[in-house]
Design a protein around this motif. Sequence first.
Motif, short mmCIF file in Angstrom:
data_model
loop_
_atom_site.label_atom_id
_atom_site.label_comp_id
_atom_site.label_asym_id
_atom_site.label_seq_id
_atom_site.Cartn_x
_atom_site.Cartn_y
_atom_site.Cartn_z
N ARG A 70 -32.28 -24.36 34.90
CA ARG A 70 -32.72 -25.65 35.42
C ARG A 70 -33.52 -25.55 36.72
NH1 ARG A 70 -27.40 -29.53 34.37
NH2 ARG A 70 -27.57 -29.56 32.09
N ARG A 71 -33.75 -24.34 37.20
CA ARG A 71 -34.38 -24.18 38.51
C ARG A 71 -35.79 -24.78 38.58
NH1 ARG A 71 -32.49 -20.34 42.47
NH2 ARG A 71 -30.35 -19.74 41.95
N THR A 72 -36.47 -24.87 37.45
CA THR A 72 -37.83 -25.41 37.46
C THR A 72 -37.87 -26.92 37.25
OG1 THR A 72 -38.06 -24.94 35.09
CG2 THR A 72 -38.79 -23.23 36.63
N GLU A 73 -36.72 -27.53 37.01
CA GLU A 73 -36.70 -28.98 36.79
C GLU A 73 -36.94 -29.72 38.10
OE1 GLU A 73 -33.07 -30.12 34.94
OE2 GLU A 73 -33.40 -28.88 33.14
N PRO A 74 -37.66 -30.86 38.05
CA PRO A 74 -37.89 -31.64 39.27
C PRO A 74 -36.57 -32.09 39.89
CG PRO A 74 -39.27 -32.41 37.46
CD PRO A 74 -38.30 -31.45 36.86
N HIS A 75 -36.49 -32.00 41.20
CA HIS A 75 -35.36 -32.49 41.99
C HIS A 75 -34.06 -31.70 41.78
CE1 HIS A 75 -38.09 -35.77 42.69
NE2 HIS A 75 -38.03 -36.16 41.42
N HIS A 76 -34.13 -30.61 41.04
CA HIS A 76 -32.92 -29.81 40.86
C HIS A 76 -32.62 -29.05 42.15
CE1 HIS A 76 -29.82 -27.38 39.07
NE2 HIS A 76 -30.46 -26.27 39.41
N GLN A 77 -31.36 -29.03 42.55
CA GLN A 77 -30.92 -28.26 43.71
C GLN A 77 -30.25 -26.98 43.20
OE1 GLN A 77 -28.59 -31.73 45.38
NE2 GLN A 77 -29.43 -30.92 47.28
N PRO A 78 -30.94 -25.86 43.24
CA PRO A 78 -30.38 -24.63 42.66
C PRO A 78 -29.23 -24.07 43.50
CG PRO A 78 -32.46 -24.16 43.76
CD PRO A 78 -32.29 -25.66 43.78
N VAL A 79 -28.36 -23.36 42.82
CA VAL A 79 -27.28 -22.66 43.51
C VAL A 79 -27.87 -21.59 44.42
CG1 VAL A 79 -25.34 -21.06 43.16
CG2 VAL A 79 -25.56 -23.11 41.71
N THR A 80 -27.40 -21.56 45.65
CA THR A 80 -27.88 -20.58 46.63
C THR A 80 -26.81 -19.58 47.03
OG1 THR A 80 -27.28 -22.06 48.45
CG2 THR A 80 -29.54 -22.22 47.61
N ASP A 81 -25.54 -19.94 46.80
CA ASP A 81 -24.43 -19.11 47.28
C ASP A 81 -23.34 -19.01 46.23
OD1 ASP A 81 -24.62 -18.71 50.56
OD2 ASP A 81 -25.69 -20.48 49.83
N LEU A 82 -22.91 -17.79 45.92
CA LEU A 82 -21.76 -17.57 45.06
C LEU A 82 -20.54 -17.36 45.96
CD1 LEU A 82 -23.13 -15.25 42.25
CD2 LEU A 82 -23.22 -17.74 42.45
N LEU A 83 -19.55 -18.23 45.82
CA LEU A 83 -18.38 -18.21 46.70
C LEU A 83 -17.21 -17.54 46.00
CD1 LEU A 83 -18.50 -21.96 47.83
CD2 LEU A 83 -19.80 -20.02 48.76
N PHE A 84 -16.62 -16.57 46.64
CA PHE A 84 -15.39 -15.98 46.11
C PHE A 84 -14.26 -16.28 47.08
CE2 PHE A 84 -12.36 -12.38 45.88
CZ PHE A 84 -11.85 -12.68 44.63
N ALA A 85 -13.26 -17.02 46.61
CA ALA A 85 -12.10 -17.36 47.43
C ALA A 85 -10.99 -16.35 47.15
CB ALA A 85 -11.64 -18.78 47.12
N ASN A 86 -10.65 -15.57 48.14
CA ASN A 86 -9.62 -14.53 47.99
C ASN A 86 -8.25 -15.14 48.26
OD1 ASN A 86 -8.28 -12.08 47.76
ND2 ASN A 86 -8.87 -11.38 49.80
N ARG A 96 -28.90 -10.38 41.82
CA ARG A 96 -29.71 -10.51 40.62
C ARG A 96 -30.06 -11.98 40.34
NH1 ARG A 96 -29.11 -6.69 36.51
NH2 ARG A 96 -30.39 -8.17 35.30
N SER A 97 -29.27 -12.90 40.88
CA SER A 97 -29.49 -14.34 40.64
C SER A 97 -30.17 -15.03 41.81
CB SER A 97 -28.14 -15.02 40.37
OG SER A 97 -27.44 -14.39 39.34
N ARG A 98 -30.66 -14.23 42.77
CA ARG A 98 -31.34 -14.76 43.96
C ARG A 98 -30.41 -15.65 44.78
NH1 ARG A 98 -36.55 -17.49 41.59
NH2 ARG A 98 -35.10 -17.92 39.88
N CYS A 99 -29.16 -15.25 44.87
CA CYS A 99 -28.16 -15.98 45.64
C CYS A 99 -27.56 -15.07 46.71
CB CYS A 99 -27.02 -16.47 44.72
SG CYS A 99 -27.51 -17.71 43.50
#
Length: 359
Positions: free
Chosen positions: A135-151, A173-176
Amino acid sequence: MLIVEDVRRTGTARGWELSARVRAKAAPDVERLHFTVRGGGSDWVPERGDAFLAALVMPAMSLGEDLLVDAPVSARLLRSARTAMEIYSAWWERFGEVRLTATETAVPAGGEDAVGLFFTTGVDCFYSLLKDGERRTEPHHQPVTDLLFANFEQDSGTDHDRLVARIGHVAARSRCRAVVVDTNIRSFAEPLTTWEAYHGAALGGVALALQGLLGRCLIAASDQYRHLPPLGSHPLLDHLWSTERLEIVHDGAEATRTGKVERRLSGSALALDNLGVCWRSRPGHNCGACEKCLRTMAALELAGALRRCRTLPRVLDLHRLRTVPVESEDARVSMRELAQDARQRGRHDIADAAEHALR
């Protein structure tokens, strides 16, 4: 009364820590609750009480004690947390409603507008990540920027480091960016409630601790909209941990586990090379024999992708699937969905094995 006080942000050798002292007559003996963000900036973790409010609603209900947070808390969060209590008490009668108060209500200050996704390398979060990528190319989409790991387990050592490295690899690999948060809130809450009921609020607490970084945060769905049993992370609950600054979203409930594998994971080498689903084994390793591993293997087999998955046995043992213990209600729901999906796809051998396990 359960009292949260002395909320402070401090620098540590690992990163920035948001912590608070918790006082109550009957509370577990934990000196301070903390959320420690490895790396990052001090502005990621503002000195606020939102994270502790979300994390302590259910423990306060279990103790039957009112909750007071002596720190700034979002008025929106305070209101919606009362709705969360109503849902908890309707689902689980042992939790009675209590009074929630804060010494100050204040709108969180603006910060970055990063979009987080809680990520463990499992099927649900991989599905959300791959869907976001499409969905990254869709108008107004807010792409995921951070992968969070809760330990939450407060793991350390070689296996934990391997899991964190795998998450970092997927993020790159996912540009995050990969963000790891260590916290002891599970050890505080677990004597008072079950993880199955509590984990959504725990994830909400971690996201709220990062309000200086995140403007939006996704929690990957475990169940599908057509069947949503009571569970700690749920479309009725997750958004209630939002504030005026941070939107929390329950994502991916449109698909069953088999559907998630078929639609997106089966065509992704990144997912098939890094998939981690096991809750019985050590971090970053799949045992290949527990109920969750076997369900995932069956879903991969239905999608024609099991032999390409590098982190699980490449042949599904139907005898093991037939005889594996299915202990939680959430697991039973997932096993019933697997049986139905297999039957619809003409794999009656897998459907029969899943139904036998349920019996």
